[in-house]
Design a protein around this motif. Structure first.
Motif, short mmCIF file in Angstrom:
data_model
loop_
_atom_site.label_atom_id
_atom_site.label_comp_id
_atom_site.label_asym_id
_atom_site.label_seq_id
_atom_site.Cartn_x
_atom_site.Cartn_y
_atom_site.Cartn_z
N SER A 190 38.20 32.53 48.94
CA SER A 190 37.81 33.14 47.67
C SER A 190 39.01 33.78 46.98
O SER A 190 39.19 33.67 45.76
CB SER A 190 36.72 34.19 47.93
N ILE A 191 39.86 34.45 47.76
CA ILE A 191 41.06 35.07 47.21
C ILE A 191 42.02 34.00 46.71
O ILE A 191 42.62 34.13 45.63
CB ILE A 191 41.72 35.98 48.26
N ALA A 192 42.17 32.92 47.48
CA ALA A 192 43.05 31.82 47.07
C ALA A 192 42.61 31.25 45.73
O ALA A 192 43.42 31.00 44.83
CB ALA A 192 43.07 30.73 48.14
N ARG A 193 41.31 31.06 45.58
CA ARG A 193 40.77 30.53 44.34
C ARG A 193 41.04 31.47 43.17
O ARG A 193 41.32 31.04 42.05
CB ARG A 193 39.27 30.29 44.51
N ALA A 194 41.00 32.79 43.45
CA ALA A 194 41.27 33.77 42.40
C ALA A 194 42.73 33.81 42.00
O ALA A 194 43.07 34.28 40.91
CB ALA A 194 40.83 35.16 42.87
N PRO A 219 47.14 35.29 38.32
CA PRO A 219 46.63 36.40 37.51
C PRO A 219 47.56 37.61 37.55
O PRO A 219 48.20 37.89 38.57
CB PRO A 219 45.29 36.72 38.18
N ARG A 220 47.61 38.33 36.44
CA ARG A 220 48.35 39.59 36.40
C ARG A 220 47.51 40.72 37.01
O ARG A 220 48.05 41.75 37.38
CB ARG A 220 48.71 39.95 34.96
N LEU A 221 46.20 40.50 37.06
CA LEU A 221 45.27 41.50 37.56
C LEU A 221 44.30 40.84 38.52
O LEU A 221 43.72 39.80 38.21
CB LEU A 221 44.51 42.13 36.38
N LEU A 222 44.11 41.46 39.69
CA LEU A 222 43.14 40.97 40.66
C LEU A 222 42.10 42.06 40.89
O LEU A 222 42.45 43.19 41.27
CB LEU A 222 43.82 40.61 41.98
N ILE A 223 40.84 41.73 40.63
CA ILE A 223 39.73 42.66 40.85
C ILE A 223 38.97 42.22 42.08
O ILE A 223 38.46 41.10 42.13
CB ILE A 223 38.80 42.69 39.63
N ALA A 224 38.89 43.10 43.07
CA ALA A 224 38.18 42.79 44.31
C ALA A 224 36.97 43.71 44.41
O ALA A 224 37.11 44.92 44.58
CB ALA A 224 39.10 42.98 45.51
N ASP A 225 35.78 43.14 44.25
CA ASP A 225 34.54 43.91 44.23
C ASP A 225 33.87 43.84 45.60
O ASP A 225 33.25 42.85 45.95
CB ASP A 225 33.60 43.34 43.15
N GLU A 226 34.04 44.90 46.38
CA GLU A 226 33.50 44.98 47.75
C GLU A 226 33.88 43.75 48.58
O GLU A 226 33.01 43.12 49.21
CB GLU A 226 31.97 45.14 47.71
N PRO A 260 38.15 32.69 27.76
CA PRO A 260 38.64 31.97 28.94
C PRO A 260 40.09 32.28 29.28
O PRO A 260 40.47 32.32 30.46
CB PRO A 260 38.47 30.49 28.55
N PHE A 261 40.93 32.53 28.27
CA PHE A 261 42.33 32.84 28.51
C PHE A 261 42.48 34.22 29.14
O PHE A 261 43.35 34.44 29.98
CB PHE A 261 43.13 32.76 27.21
N LEU A 262 41.62 35.15 28.74
CA LEU A 262 41.59 36.46 29.39
C LEU A 262 41.21 36.32 30.85
O LEU A 262 41.89 36.83 31.74
CB LEU A 262 40.60 37.38 28.67
N ARG A 263 40.12 35.61 31.11
CA ARG A 263 39.57 35.56 32.46
C ARG A 263 40.44 34.77 33.43
O ARG A 263 40.40 35.01 34.63
CB ARG A 263 38.15 34.99 32.40
N ARG A 264 41.24 33.83 32.90
CA ARG A 264 42.15 33.10 33.78
C ARG A 264 43.28 34.00 34.29
O ARG A 264 43.91 33.70 35.30
CB ARG A 264 42.75 31.90 33.05
N LYS A 265 43.55 35.07 33.56
CA LYS A 265 44.60 35.99 33.98
C LYS A 265 44.05 37.18 34.74
O LYS A 265 44.78 38.12 35.04
CB LYS A 265 45.39 36.46 32.74
N ILE A 266 42.75 37.15 35.02
CA ILE A 266 42.12 38.17 35.84
C ILE A 266 41.42 37.47 37.00
O ILE A 266 40.42 36.79 36.82
CB ILE A 266 41.10 39.00 35.04
N GLY A 267 41.96 37.63 38.20
CA GLY A 267 41.32 37.04 39.38
C GLY A 267 40.18 37.92 39.85
O GLY A 267 40.30 39.15 39.86
N MET A 268 39.06 37.29 40.23
CA MET A 268 37.89 38.03 40.71
C MET A 268 37.54 37.61 42.12
O MET A 268 37.43 36.42 42.42
CB MET A 268 36.69 37.79 39.79
N VAL A 269 37.36 38.60 42.99
CA VAL A 269 36.94 38.36 44.37
C VAL A 269 35.69 39.20 44.62
O VAL A 269 35.67 40.39 44.30
CB VAL A 269 38.05 38.76 45.37
N PHE A 270 34.66 38.58 45.20
CA PHE A 270 33.38 39.23 45.36
C PHE A 270 33.03 39.42 46.84
O PHE A 270 33.64 38.84 47.72
CB PHE A 270 32.27 38.42 44.68
N GLN A 271 31.99 40.23 47.07
CA GLN A 271 31.50 40.42 48.44
C GLN A 271 30.93 39.13 49.00
O GLN A 271 31.20 38.75 50.14
CB GLN A 271 30.43 41.51 48.46
N ASP A 272 30.15 38.42 48.19
CA ASP A 272 29.67 37.10 48.59
C ASP A 272 30.69 36.09 48.06
O ASP A 272 31.10 36.16 46.91
CB ASP A 272 28.27 36.81 48.05
#
Length: 246
Positions: free
Chosen positions: A167-171, A176-183, A95-107
Motif C-alpha cells: 500500500s505504501i509502495a503504491r502511494a 508525492p511531496r506529501l504522504l498521509i498515513a491514516d491509522e 487529479p494533479f493535486l492527488r497524485r502529489k499526495i500519497g495516501m495510506v490507509f488502515q485497510d
C-alpha cells in the motif's frame, strides 16, 4: 501540466510558492448539518516535517485528511498547499493535486487478483503512464519498501505488514511531496507496526512530508516528532517533540 507542488513554474522559473509552509489551515471550520466537525482550526506544516495527528474518535482527524485531498471543502476558512488555495481548484486540477499526495490507509485496499508488482503498477496505469515508465519505477519502489522478493506474490500470500508495505509502495509511485498515513498500523501487531513506522521515517528522511494519524500511544511517544492533538474539532495541543497526551 505543471502544478503548484513543482519547484519551477510553467515558465521554468523558480516557484516562489515553495518558500512558505507546505500546508496552511487558516480559521478552517467544517459542519455536517448541525454537527461541527472542525472549528476555527489554524495549522501550519513545513516541508519535510513528520507530524503525528492524534485524538479520540470524532476529534476531527479524518476531516482534516479529507480536506487536504479536497474530498471535502471547508464550510469556512482557507486551506493552502504550497501557497495555493486548494478550495479554488477546478475539478480538472484535482487529479494533479492527488497524485502529489500519497495516501495510506488502515485497510490496505489492494486488488486481490493482482500480485505485488501489478498492484503497484496499477496506480500508474490509471494515470496513463507509459509501459517504459512503469517498468522503470515499479521495481525501484518495491525494493524501497523491502518487497523485492515478494514481487509475484498475491495479497492472500502476504502478511499484514507486507500488505501495508505494498500500500505504501503504491502511494509512492507518483513521488508525492506529501504522504498521509491514516491509522496505517491499526491492523498490525507490534513488530509489523514498528517496521511500518520505520519505513515512514525513511520516506520522511528522503524529503517527503509525512502526516501520521494514529491512536497508537507507544508509536507517538517513541517517535518524539511533532504531535498535533485534536479534541471536539479543535487543536488543543501542538508540541514539536511531543507525546500522546490524551
Amino acid at each position: 501540466m505543471k502544478f503548484f507542488f513543482d519547484k519551477k513554474n510553467e515558465n521554468g522559473e523558480p516557484n516562489k510558492e515553495q518558500e512558505g509552509p507546505l500546508i496552511e489551515f487558516n480559521e478552517v471550520s467544517k459542519k455536517y448539518g448541525q454537527i461541527i466537525a472542525l472549528y476555527k482550526v489554524n495549522l501550519k506544516i513545513k516541508r519535510g516535517e513528520f507530524v503525528c495527528l492524534v485524538g479520540p474518535s470524532g476529534a476531527g482527524k479524518s476531516t482534516v485528511l479529507r480536506l487536504l485531498i479536497r474530498e471535502e471543502k471547508p464550510t469556512k476558512g482557507h486551506i493552502a498547499i504550497a501557497g495555493r488555495d486548494i478550495n479554488r481548484l477546478r475539478h480538472k486540477e484535482l487529479p494533479f493535486l492527488r497524485r502529489k499526495i500519497g495516501m495510506v490507509f488502515q485497510d490496505y485496499k489492494l486488488l486481490p487478483n493482482k500480485n505485488v508488482c501489478e498492484n503497484v503498477a496499477y496506480a500508474l496505469e490509471v494515470c496513463d503512464a507509459t509501459k517504459g515508465e512503469i517498468a522503470h519505477k515499479v521495481p525501484k519502489i518495491i525494493e524501497l519498501v523491502g518487497l523485492a522478493e515478494r514481487t509475484n506474490s498475491y495479497p492472500k500470500e502476504l502478511s499484514g505488514g507486507e500488505e501495508q508495505r505494498v500500500s505504501i509502495a503504491r502511494a509512492l509511485v507518483h513521488a508525492p511531496r506529501l504522504l498521509i498515513a491514516d491509522e496505517p498500523t491499526g491492523n498490525l501487531d507490534h513488530d509489523n507496526a514498528r517496521e511500518i513506522v520505520q519505513l515512514l521515517l525513511k520516506i520522511n528522511q528522503a524529503g517527503t512530508t509525512v502526516i501520521l494519524a494514529t491512536h497508537n500511544r507507544d508509536i507517538v511517544n517513541n517517535l518524539r516528532k511533532r504531535v498535533v492533538t485534536m479534541r471536539e474539532g479543535k487543536i488543543i495541543s501542538d508540541q514539536m517533540q511531543g507525546k500522546y497526551i490524551i
